[in-house]
Scaffold this motif. Structure first.
Motif, PDB file in Angstrom:
ATOM      1  N   ASP A  67      18.513 -13.239  26.989  1.00 47.78           N
ATOM      2  CA  ASP A  67      17.384 -13.428  26.082  1.00 47.78           C
ATOM      3  C   ASP A  67      16.957 -14.890  26.114  1.00 47.78           C
ATOM      4  O   ASP A  67      17.563 -15.750  25.459  1.00 47.78           O
ATOM      5  N   LEU A  68      15.916 -15.190  26.876  1.00 51.39           N
ATOM      6  CA  LEU A  68      15.477 -16.574  27.026  1.00 51.39           C
ATOM      7  C   LEU A  68      14.962 -17.156  25.722  1.00 51.39           C
ATOM      8  O   LEU A  68      15.032 -18.369  25.508  1.00 51.39           O
ATOM      9  N   ALA A  69      14.463 -16.305  24.839  1.00 53.92           N
ATOM     10  CA  ALA A  69      13.926 -16.795  23.573  1.00 53.92           C
ATOM     11  C   ALA A  69      15.020 -17.353  22.670  1.00 53.92           C
ATOM     12  O   ALA A  69      14.743 -18.180  21.789  1.00 53.92           O
ATOM     13  N   SER A  70      16.268 -16.921  22.891  1.00 54.25           N
ATOM     14  CA  SER A  70      17.373 -17.385  22.047  1.00 54.25           C
ATOM     15  C   SER A  70      18.013 -18.658  22.566  1.00 54.25           C
ATOM     16  O   SER A  70      18.900 -19.217  21.912  1.00 54.25           O
ATOM     17  N   LEU A  71      17.595 -19.114  23.741  1.00 57.85           N
ATOM     18  CA  LEU A  71      18.172 -20.312  24.331  1.00 57.85           C
ATOM     19  C   LEU A  71      17.414 -21.559  23.884  1.00 57.85           C
ATOM     20  O   LEU A  71      16.180 -21.567  23.862  1.00 57.85           O
ATOM     21  N   ASP A  82      25.447 -19.828  24.923  1.00 60.55           N
ATOM     22  CA  ASP A  82      26.776 -19.802  24.314  1.00 60.55           C
ATOM     23  C   ASP A  82      27.789 -19.424  25.383  1.00 60.55           C
ATOM     24  O   ASP A  82      27.692 -18.352  26.000  1.00 60.55           O
ATOM     25  N   LEU A  83      28.784 -20.291  25.611  1.00 60.19           N
ATOM     26  CA  LEU A  83      29.702 -20.099  26.730  1.00 60.19           C
ATOM     27  C   LEU A  83      30.592 -18.872  26.532  1.00 60.19           C
ATOM     28  O   LEU A  83      30.902 -18.159  27.492  1.00 60.19           O
ATOM     29  N   PHE A  84      30.998 -18.607  25.305  1.00 60.00           N
ATOM     30  CA  PHE A  84      31.813 -17.421  25.038  1.00 60.00           C
ATOM     31  C   PHE A  84      31.044 -16.152  25.391  1.00 60.00           C
ATOM     32  O   PHE A  84      31.579 -15.241  26.035  1.00 60.00           O
ATOM     33  N   SER A  85      29.777 -16.097  24.992  1.00 63.07           N
ATOM     34  CA  SER A  85      28.942 -14.937  25.317  1.00 63.07           C
ATOM     35  C   SER A  85      28.732 -14.827  26.816  1.00 63.07           C
ATOM     36  O   SER A  85      28.801 -13.727  27.392  1.00 63.07           O
ATOM     37  N   ALA A 129      22.133 -27.562  25.026  1.00 59.70           N
ATOM     38  CA  ALA A 129      22.820 -27.531  26.317  1.00 59.70           C
ATOM     39  C   ALA A 129      23.976 -28.526  26.358  1.00 59.70           C
ATOM     40  O   ALA A 129      23.895 -29.634  25.810  1.00 59.70           O
ATOM     41  N   ARG A 130      25.066 -28.088  26.999  1.00 55.95           N
ATOM     42  CA  ARG A 130      26.240 -28.932  27.259  1.00 55.95           C
ATOM     43  C   ARG A 130      26.874 -29.469  25.978  1.00 55.95           C
ATOM     44  O   ARG A 130      27.325 -30.606  25.918  1.00 55.95           O
ATOM     45  N   ARG A 131      26.897 -28.643  24.944  1.00 55.47           N
ATOM     46  CA  ARG A 131      27.529 -29.035  23.684  1.00 55.47           C
ATOM     47  C   ARG A 131      29.004 -28.648  23.705  1.00 55.47           C
ATOM     48  O   ARG A 131      29.381 -27.629  24.274  1.00 55.47           O
ATOM     49  N   PRO A 132      29.863 -29.423  23.063  1.00 59.24           N
ATOM     50  CA  PRO A 132      31.311 -29.176  23.118  1.00 59.24           C
ATOM     51  C   PRO A 132      31.715 -27.978  22.278  1.00 59.24           C
ATOM     52  O   PRO A 132      30.937 -27.481  21.446  1.00 59.24           O
ATOM     53  N   PRO A 133      32.933 -27.488  22.472  1.00 64.28           N
ATOM     54  CA  PRO A 133      33.433 -26.363  21.663  1.00 64.28           C
ATOM     55  C   PRO A 133      33.398 -26.686  20.176  1.00 64.28           C
ATOM     56  O   PRO A 133      33.715 -27.801  19.753  1.00 64.28           O
ATOM     57  N   GLY A 134      33.002 -25.682  19.390  1.00 65.71           N
ATOM     58  CA  GLY A 134      32.915 -25.857  17.946  1.00 65.71           C
ATOM     59  C   GLY A 134      31.567 -26.351  17.464  1.00 65.71           C
ATOM     60  O   GLY A 134      31.364 -26.505  16.242  1.00 65.71           O
ATOM     61  N   TYR A 135      30.642 -26.566  18.382  1.00 65.27           N
ATOM     62  CA  TYR A 135      29.326 -27.080  17.994  1.00 65.27           C
ATOM     63  C   TYR A 135      28.508 -25.991  17.288  1.00 65.27           C
ATOM     64  O   TYR A 135      28.473 -24.846  17.737  1.00 65.27           O
ATOM     65  N   VAL A 136      27.852 -26.357  16.189  1.00 67.30           N
ATOM     66  CA  VAL A 136      26.978 -25.439  15.465  1.00 67.30           C
ATOM     67  C   VAL A 136      25.565 -25.637  15.997  1.00 67.30           C
ATOM     68  O   VAL A 136      24.966 -26.697  15.814  1.00 67.30           O
ATOM     69  N   GLY A 137      25.049 -24.608  16.681  1.00 63.65           N
ATOM     70  CA  GLY A 137      23.771 -24.721  17.346  1.00 63.65           C
ATOM     71  C   GLY A 137      22.583 -24.484  16.439  1.00 63.65           C
ATOM     72  O   GLY A 137      22.708 -24.219  15.241  1.00 63.65           O
ATOM     73  N   GLY A 150      20.753 -22.015  16.434  1.00 69.19           N
ATOM     74  CA  GLY A 150      20.686 -20.629  15.987  1.00 69.19           C
ATOM     75  C   GLY A 150      21.479 -20.372  14.719  1.00 69.19           C
ATOM     76  O   GLY A 150      21.401 -19.279  14.155  1.00 69.19           O
ATOM     77  N   GLY A 151      22.267 -21.351  14.303  1.00 71.66           N
ATOM     78  CA  GLY A 151      22.995 -21.218  13.049  1.00 71.66           C
ATOM     79  C   GLY A 151      24.417 -20.718  13.203  1.00 71.66           C
ATOM     80  O   GLY A 151      25.135 -20.607  12.211  1.00 71.66           O
ATOM     81  N   TYR A 152      24.871 -20.413  14.434  1.00 76.59           N
ATOM     82  CA  TYR A 152      26.246 -19.942  14.607  1.00 76.59           C
ATOM     83  C   TYR A 152      27.029 -20.952  15.437  1.00 76.59           C
ATOM     84  O   TYR A 152      26.458 -21.795  16.137  1.00 76.59           O
ATOM     85  N   THR A 153      28.343 -20.847  15.360  1.00 76.22           N
ATOM     86  CA  THR A 153      29.231 -21.802  16.014  1.00 76.22           C
ATOM     87  C   THR A 153      29.528 -21.366  17.441  1.00 76.22           C
ATOM     88  O   THR A 153      29.916 -20.221  17.680  1.00 76.22           O
ATOM     89  N   HIS A 154      29.343 -22.295  18.361  1.00 76.06           N
ATOM     90  CA  HIS A 154      29.682 -22.041  19.769  1.00 76.06           C
ATOM     91  C   HIS A 154      31.155 -22.392  19.956  1.00 76.06           C
ATOM     92  O   HIS A 154      31.500 -23.557  20.183  1.00 76.06           O
ATOM     93  N   ILE A 155      32.031 -21.409  19.843  1.00 76.57           N
ATOM     94  CA  ILE A 155      33.472 -21.679  19.807  1.00 76.57           C
ATOM     95  C   ILE A 155      33.977 -22.269  21.126  1.00 76.57           C
ATOM     96  O   ILE A 155      34.961 -23.010  21.142  1.00 76.57           O
TER      97      ILE A 155
END
Length: 296
Positions: free
Chosen positions: A51-55, A84-87, A60-68, A70-75
């Motif tokens: 989904d390009l609209a969600s990017l 999101d790297l986990f996704s 980009a290139r944010r460390p683990p635990g960063y809150v993006g 979109g409002g959620y944490t990129h673990i």
């Protein structure tokens, strides 16, 4: 009547012996968890990498635990495209399993049929087929896959063709060896004395008894196909950059390793290593149980 190379074993007996090996049991559990996560990726992943609209490039290139944004944490952090790297890893595992199972399944079917047919027919046809297989096996599988993928271009279908072409020869060689041993046995000679088609003799009598070694090769080649897919994608001749395959994720973060953004490549690489190792451990245990001569 068909005869087996070894005494037939019930599924409960096979599973009981399998459970007696903690490493293989743990590896099977890991593979099962990865398969479930890959299947449920659209439900488990917090973001859809397609989904390009969600990017958001700002993420980009944010460390683990960063809150993006979109409002959620990129673990596990984000990659170079803001995904999101986990996704992306979950979807990458899905792609890896899809490529490995489909390419391995097609190579299994082609190799089993060609190898057993060559053993049944014999003569010049057998010699011709096996010399071609010997010629192909003299080249590394990665080289064969790279050449075919480069000629066909990027895409899932093209990559499946490349992976199948680079792997079917292993199944042909294994099937031919097992089928040639069966071809000389009395029950096959008895079947040939009855008016039966060659196709029936191959599929009903010879091929079923060649399955145990083919199953072992299949587990190894599925892991090999997953590794080849990641390698080809890393080299830029596999899947297109829009596909969040593990190879593309590793390639996309490789240039940032020296700058300290290790997570972009390390986490997808770790997921790939765990998957391949788990499949190989399961395959080794299956091989040992199907071949009593390998047991202590």
């Amino acid at each position: 009547m068909t005869l087996s190379l070894t005494k037939p074993r019930a599924g409960s007996e096979f599973w009981a012996e399998f459970r007696g090996h903690p490493a293989a049991l743990t590896a099977a559990f890991v593979v099962a968890v990865i398969i479930v996560l890959a299947i449920l990726a659209p439900l488990v992943a917090p973001q859809d990498p397609y989904d390009l609209a969600s990017l958001v490039l700002r993420d980009a290139r944010r460390p683990p635990g960063y809150v993006g944004m979109g409002g959620y944490t990129h673990i596990l952090g984000t990659d170079s495209q803001g995904r999101d790297l986990f996704s992306a890893i979950l979807y990458g595992l899905r792609i890896s399993l899809q490529m490995g199972l489909v390419a391995g399944g097609i190579a299994f079917a082609i190799g089993a049929l060609v190898g057993s047919t060559a053993a049944y027919v014999g003569g010049r046809f057998e010699a011709f087929v096996m010399r071609l297989i010997d010629l192909q096996l003299s080249f590394p599988a990665i080289l064969m896959a790279f050449v075919v993928a480069a000629l066909l271009g990027q895409g899932k279908s093209q990559l499946i063709v490349a992976l199948t072409f680079s792997q079917y020869a292993y199944f042909v060689r294994t099937a031919h060896g097992a089928a040639a041993a069966e071809r000389r046995k009395d029950y096959v000679e008895a079947a040939l004395s009855i008016p039966m088609s060659g196709w029936f003799v191959v599929t009903r009598h010879i091929l079923p008894n060649a399955l145990p070694p083919l199953i072992v090769v299949a587990t190894v080649q599925v892991a090999s196909a997953i590794s080849l897919e990641a390698t080809l994608s890393f080299l830029g001749v596999g899947l297109p950059p829009t596909e969040p395959s593990l190879g593309m994720l590793i390639s996309g973060g490789f240039q940032y390793l020296l700058s300290g953004r290790y997570w972009i490549s390390i986490y997808p690489g770790a997921a790939l290593i765990v998957l391949i190792m788990a499949i190989n451990i399961v395959g080794d245990q299956v091989r040992d149980q199907l071949n009593p001569r390998l047991k202590k």
